[in-house]
Design an enzyme around this catalytic site. Structure first.
Site, short mmCIF file in Angstrom:
data_model
loop_
_atom_site.label_atom_id
_atom_site.label_comp_id
_atom_site.label_asym_id
_atom_site.label_seq_id
_atom_site.Cartn_x
_atom_site.Cartn_y
_atom_site.Cartn_z
N LYS A 215 0.83 -1.21 0.00
CA LYS A 215 0.00 0.00 0.00
C LYS A 215 0.87 1.26 0.00
O LYS A 215 0.67 2.17 -0.80
CB LYS A 215 -0.94 0.01 1.23
CG LYS A 215 -1.82 -1.23 1.34
CD LYS A 215 -2.73 -1.18 2.55
CE LYS A 215 -2.03 -1.24 3.90
NZ LYS A 215 -1.31 -2.49 4.19
N ARG B 35 -10.04 0.40 8.41
CA ARG B 35 -9.56 -0.94 8.75
C ARG B 35 -10.61 -1.77 9.48
O ARG B 35 -10.35 -2.93 9.82
CB ARG B 35 -8.36 -0.80 9.68
CG ARG B 35 -7.04 -1.05 9.00
CD ARG B 35 -6.01 -0.78 10.06
NE ARG B 35 -4.84 -1.54 9.89
CZ ARG B 35 -3.72 -1.04 9.34
NH1 ARG B 35 -3.70 0.16 8.85
NH2 ARG B 35 -2.66 -1.79 9.29
N ARG C 16 11.80 -5.65 5.43
CA ARG C 16 11.60 -4.24 5.05
C ARG C 16 12.54 -3.31 5.84
O ARG C 16 12.78 -3.51 7.02
CB ARG C 16 10.15 -3.81 5.33
CG ARG C 16 9.94 -2.31 5.11
CD ARG C 16 8.50 -1.90 5.09
NE ARG C 16 7.79 -2.26 6.31
CZ ARG C 16 6.48 -2.12 6.48
NH1 ARG C 16 5.75 -1.62 5.51
NH2 ARG C 16 5.91 -2.47 7.61
N ARG D 162 11.07 -1.14 11.33
CA ARG D 162 9.94 -0.78 12.19
C ARG D 162 9.82 -1.76 13.36
O ARG D 162 10.06 -2.96 13.20
CB ARG D 162 8.64 -0.81 11.36
CG ARG D 162 8.27 0.55 10.82
CD ARG D 162 7.13 0.54 9.84
NE ARG D 162 5.93 -0.19 10.23
CZ ARG D 162 4.82 -0.25 9.49
NH1 ARG D 162 4.78 0.38 8.32
NH2 ARG D 162 3.77 -0.93 9.89
N ARG E 273 -0.48 -9.15 13.26
CA ARG E 273 -1.08 -8.16 12.35
C ARG E 273 -1.88 -8.86 11.26
O ARG E 273 -2.95 -8.38 10.85
CB ARG E 273 0.01 -7.28 11.73
CG ARG E 273 0.60 -6.29 12.73
CD ARG E 273 1.97 -5.78 12.31
NE ARG E 273 1.96 -5.04 11.08
CZ ARG E 273 3.06 -4.76 10.37
NH1 ARG E 273 4.24 -5.19 10.78
NH2 ARG E 273 2.97 -4.07 9.26
P1 AP5 Z 1 4.87 -1.62 1.93
O1 AP5 Z 1 4.54 -0.83 0.72
O2 AP5 Z 1 5.61 -0.94 3.01
O3 AP5 Z 1 3.57 -2.37 2.47
P2 AP5 Z 1 2.28 -1.81 3.24
O4 AP5 Z 1 1.10 -2.45 2.64
O5 AP5 Z 1 2.33 -0.32 3.31
O6 AP5 Z 1 2.57 -2.47 4.65
P3 AP5 Z 1 2.42 -1.88 6.13
O7 AP5 Z 1 3.22 -2.77 7.02
O8 AP5 Z 1 2.76 -0.42 6.17
O9 AP5 Z 1 0.90 -2.09 6.36
P4 AP5 Z 1 0.14 -2.15 7.68
O10 AP5 Z 1 -1.22 -1.98 7.18
O11 AP5 Z 1 0.41 -3.33 8.51
O12 AP5 Z 1 0.83 -0.96 8.53
P5 AP5 Z 1 0.33 0.51 8.91
O13 AP5 Z 1 1.52 1.36 8.96
O14 AP5 Z 1 -0.84 0.91 8.09
O15 AP5 Z 1 5.72 -2.89 1.43
C1 AP5 Z 1 6.20 -3.85 2.36
C2 AP5 Z 1 7.56 -4.39 1.91
O16 AP5 Z 1 7.38 -5.11 0.70
C3 AP5 Z 1 8.61 -3.30 1.60
O17 AP5 Z 1 9.86 -3.76 2.00
C4 AP5 Z 1 8.54 -3.14 0.08
O18 AP5 Z 1 9.79 -2.72 -0.47
C5 AP5 Z 1 8.20 -4.57 -0.35
N1 AP5 Z 1 7.38 -4.62 -1.58
C6 AP5 Z 1 6.37 -3.80 -1.94
N2 AP5 Z 1 5.85 -4.18 -3.12
C7 AP5 Z 1 6.55 -5.27 -3.51
C8 AP5 Z 1 6.49 -6.13 -4.64
N3 AP5 Z 1 5.60 -5.94 -5.63
N4 AP5 Z 1 7.36 -7.18 -4.69
C9 AP5 Z 1 8.26 -7.39 -3.71
N5 AP5 Z 1 8.38 -6.61 -2.61
C10 AP5 Z 1 7.52 -5.56 -2.52
O19 AP5 Z 1 -0.21 0.27 10.40
C11 AP5 Z 1 0.64 -0.05 11.46
C12 AP5 Z 1 -0.16 -0.17 12.75
O20 AP5 Z 1 -0.78 1.10 13.07
C13 AP5 Z 1 -1.33 -1.18 12.73
O21 AP5 Z 1 -0.90 -2.49 13.03
C14 AP5 Z 1 -2.24 -0.59 13.81
O22 AP5 Z 1 -1.78 -0.91 15.10
C15 AP5 Z 1 -2.09 0.91 13.60
N6 AP5 Z 1 -3.07 1.45 12.65
C16 AP5 Z 1 -2.81 2.03 11.45
N7 AP5 Z 1 -3.95 2.39 10.84
C17 AP5 Z 1 -4.96 2.03 11.67
C18 AP5 Z 1 -6.39 2.13 11.58
N8 AP5 Z 1 -6.99 2.64 10.49
N9 AP5 Z 1 -7.12 1.63 12.61
C19 AP5 Z 1 -6.53 1.12 13.70
N10 AP5 Z 1 -5.20 0.98 13.84
C20 AP5 Z 1 -4.41 1.45 12.83
MG MG Z 2 2.50 1.10 4.88
#
Ligand code: AP5
Ligand code: MG
Length: 224
Positions: free
Chosen positions: A13, A88, A127, A162, A173
């Site tokens: 994402k 979410r 990552r 992270r 997660r």
């Molecule tokens: P990346 O693009 O970083 O993936 P992502 O989908 O952004 O993953 P996140 O870990 O950020 O998602 P998340 O939803 O768990 O975390 P968030 O920060 O929202 O890519 C990942 C890796 O893969 C990278 O190394 C990249 O280089 C590689 N990659 C990408 N594309 C690729 C491809 N095509 N091929 C190979 N490799 C590839 O949330 C974190 C925490 O915050 C949650 O757990 C929760 O506690 C809280 N939180 C956030 N939002 C909310 C909400 N709305 N409600 C409640 N709690 C929330």
């Molecule tokens: Mg992200």
């Protein structure tokens, strides 16, 4: 263009959102990034949120809904926005609908990026993220390594891992995603907004699929 990027942790994402910002000049709104900034600043909200984040659980709905309400009211969202990591839960999606109605706006597309779970674990445990919040570029030690180990190609800042990118938290997660977030696919399907895409393959190929969808091109459930 108001877009939601849906997908499990590590689905890409953030990676895709950063490319979409450059192409469409609209902001990425990542609740994860906003919460991590609050943790870094040591605010009251950040301290509370960290416990949930480190456990791989969701921060309570009322906290993230409040964040999103404030953010969407800002002027830069008028041309459009990319929601990354919000909504979410179904209550978050319902609250988003209300906020957008009050702003005479709506969601145009929900792109659901599908990647299998073991691939997600490999992606997240490898990552590395740029420490400079204004950049925040993601790398992967194997798939997309930086040119110089430990250093961001884009801005030269140090990379870090992270706190929630260890295998145990990643598995929590994933369980949280399956239980609380996956039902959103059904929520948006009923509204005719979901565009599923396969999230494996090159980052550019996936990006081109998303651009095709938002540009009004091929839009069915076949994953092309
Ligand atoms: P990346 O693009 O970083 O993936 P992502 O989908 O952004 O993953 P996140 O870990 O950020 O998602 P998340 O939803 O768990 O975390 P968030 O920060 O929202 O890519 C990942 C890796 O893969 C990278 O190394 C990249 O280089 C590689 N990659 C990408 N594309 C690729 C491809 N095509 N091929 C190979 N490799 C590839 O949330 C974190 C925490 O915050 C949650 O757990 C929760 O506690 C809280 N939180 C956030 N939002 C909310 C909400 N709305 N409600 C409640 N709690 C929330
Ligand atoms: Mg992200």
């Amino acid at each position: 263009m108001n877009l939601i990027l849906l997908g499990g942790p590590g689905a890409g994402k953030g990676t895709q959102a950063k490319k979409l910002i450059d192409k469409f000049q609209i902001p990425q709104i990542s609740t994860g990034d906003i919460l991590r900034a609050a943790v870094k600043e040591g605010t009251e909200m950040g301290r509370k949120a960290k416990e949930f984040m480190d456990a791989g659980k969701l921060v309570p709905d009322e906290v993230v809904i409040g964040i999103i309400k404030d953010r969407l009211a800002q002027a830069d969202c008028k041309k459009g926005f990319i929601l990354d990591g919000f909504p979410r839960t179904v209550p978050q999606a319902e609250a988003l609908d209300k906020v957008l109605t009050s702003l005479s706006s709506k969601i145009d597309h929900v792109v659901s990026i599908d990647v299998d779970e073991e691939a997600l674990v490999t992606r997240l445990t490898g990552r590395r993220t740029c420490k400079n919040a204004a950049c925040g570029q993601m790398f992967h030690i194997k798939f997309t390594p930086p040119k110089k180990e430990g250093t961001c190609d884009k801005c030269g800042t140090e990379l870090y891992q992270r706190d929630d990118d260890n295998e145990a938290t990643v598995r929590n997660r994933l369980a949280t995603y399956n239980q609380a977030t996956a039902p959103l696919i059904g929520y948006y399907k009923v509204k005719g907004l979901v565009r599923p895409i396969a999230g494996v393959g090159s980052i550019d190929d996936i990006f081109n699929k998303i651009v095709g969808i938002v540009a009004g091109g091929h839009a069915c459930a076949c994953g092309r």
